[in-house]
Design an enzyme around this catalytic site. Structure first.
Site, PDB file in Angstrom:
ATOM      1  N   ASP A  15      -7.903 -54.839 -27.909  1.00 37.38           N
ATOM      2  CA  ASP A  15      -8.695 -55.814 -28.642  1.00 37.38           C
ATOM      3  C   ASP A  15      -7.780 -56.996 -28.977  1.00 37.38           C
ATOM      4  O   ASP A  15      -6.565 -56.938 -28.774  1.00 37.38           O
ATOM      5  CB  ASP A  15      -9.233 -55.150 -29.922  1.00 37.38           C
ATOM      6  CG  ASP A  15      -9.818 -56.160 -30.895  1.00 37.38           C
ATOM      7  OD1 ASP A  15     -10.717 -56.901 -30.492  1.00 37.38           O
ATOM      8  OD2 ASP A  15      -9.343 -56.207 -32.051  1.00 37.38           O
ATOM      9  N   ALA A  64      -8.077 -59.944 -32.203  1.00 33.43           N
ATOM     10  CA  ALA A  64      -7.759 -60.141 -33.618  1.00 33.43           C
ATOM     11  C   ALA A  64      -7.638 -58.818 -34.359  1.00 33.43           C
ATOM     12  O   ALA A  64      -8.530 -57.980 -34.309  1.00 33.43           O
ATOM     13  CB  ALA A  64      -8.831 -61.006 -34.277  1.00 33.43           C
ATOM     14  N   ASP A 108      -8.881 -52.081 -33.567  1.00 31.03           N
ATOM     15  CA  ASP A 108      -8.631 -51.993 -35.012  1.00 31.03           C
ATOM     16  C   ASP A 108      -9.901 -51.947 -35.844  1.00 31.03           C
ATOM     17  O   ASP A 108      -9.852 -52.146 -37.057  1.00 31.03           O
ATOM     18  CB  ASP A 108      -7.784 -53.190 -35.454  1.00 31.03           C
ATOM     19  CG  ASP A 108      -8.588 -54.488 -35.457  1.00 31.03           C
ATOM     20  OD1 ASP A 108      -9.187 -54.818 -34.409  1.00 31.03           O
ATOM     21  OD2 ASP A 108      -8.631 -55.172 -36.495  1.00 31.03           O
ATOM     22  N   LYS A 116     -20.848 -61.456 -32.689  1.00 29.69           N
ATOM     23  CA  LYS A 116     -20.879 -62.180 -33.958  1.00 29.69           C
ATOM     24  C   LYS A 116     -22.285 -62.325 -34.549  1.00 29.69           C
ATOM     25  O   LYS A 116     -22.461 -62.224 -35.758  1.00 29.69           O
ATOM     26  CB  LYS A 116     -20.229 -63.560 -33.785  1.00 29.69           C
ATOM     27  CG  LYS A 116     -18.743 -63.502 -33.403  1.00 29.69           C
ATOM     28  CD  LYS A 116     -17.923 -62.835 -34.481  1.00 29.69           C
ATOM     29  CE  LYS A 116     -16.439 -62.814 -34.152  1.00 29.69           C
ATOM     30  NZ  LYS A 116     -15.986 -61.537 -33.598  1.00 29.69           N
TER      31      LYS A 116
END
Length: 262
Positions: free
Chosen positions: A17, A19, A192, A58
């Protein structure tokens, strides 16, 4: 005669991934954007409310937040009606504008990433990536990260898969296609967020969650360093439990931990 043994690994590729996993310790660029967008509509979300859907497409992130009981009630209190899909689109469009403003400030590569990736490449392992960012965001992030030492062999955003982002597995399959891979059992996914874990498992991959610097942890490097050893352990255990409940095959303290499974 001395026998020569051929070295081998359990994996052909690792798909990271962005960010919170390889760049932007604590995953703050999108978090701040969602906070700012909701606040412009008169709603002040908590950090937990913002981070819970992290890793999703998003617009799905915004929709999920608006479906949260407290935020739904806040919207109805302020506007006197339930939120609509048009409202979701308006908040999303503003959040995307905010992310584009934020990402240039959040492209620092996380500790141990460049060294770990170099080690993987020396072992013949390919490096891919999936993300919740759009192509437009990634063009900024990927270019800046490359100047700081991190450049995967490829990356794919939801734009590449008809906007069917996480937890769908399609970005992973695009990585595998580009990298010429056919066996999902020989590909590792590292992320994460809970959405990362679900994405990896939906693709049939060995899936790893990273604790330190993660969105799931939600702390800056300075905030994490300021914790006592006991607090660090407690917070880490909470994140570990979150990943395991989502189906993670392994959980590592930081990105170097993936080498233990190669």
């Amino acid at each position: 005669m001395q026998k020569c043994e051929k070295s081998h690994t359990a994996f052909d590729a690792v798909i990271f991934d962005w960010a919170g996993t390889t760049v932007d310790y604590g995953c703050f660029a999108p978090v701040q954007a969602f906070m700012d967008a909701f606040e412009e509509f008169g709603i002040v979300p908590t950090m937990d409310e913002v981070r819970a859907p992290m890793g999703m497409l998003k617009i799905d992130h915004v929709r999920t937040m608006l479906q949260m009981e407290r935020l739904t009630a806040e919207w109805e209190r302020i506007y006197g009606r339930p939120f609509t899909e048009e409202d979701v689109c308006q908040v999303y469009q503003l959040s995307e504008k905010k992310i584009l403003e934020n990402v240039p400030r959040f492209t620092d590569v996380k500790p141990y990433v460049t060294e770990t990736v170099e080690t993987l490449r020396r072992m013949g392992i390919k490096i891919g990536s999936t993300t919740g960012y759009t192509d437009e965001m990634m063009e900024i992030v990927a270019a800046d990260a490359a100047t700081k030492g991190y450049k995967p062999d490829c990356w794919f955003s939801p734009d590449s898969v008809d906007r069917k982002g996480r937890p769908n597995p399609y970005m992973i399959f695009r990585n595998m296609q580009f990298l010429g891979l056919t066996d999902v059992r020989r590909v590792m996914k590292v992320g994460d967020t809970v959405s990362d874990i679900r994405e990896g498992k939906n693709a049939g991959l060995f899936t790893v969650g990273v604790i330190e610097g993660s969105s799931a942890m939600g702390l800056s490097r300075e905030e994490f360093k300021a914790l006592s050893p006991k607090e660090k352990e407690e917070r880490s255990q909470q994140v570990r439990q979150m990943y395991m409940e989502a189906g993670a095959d392994a959980v590592v303290t930081d990105i170097r931990g993936v080498l233990e499974y190669i």
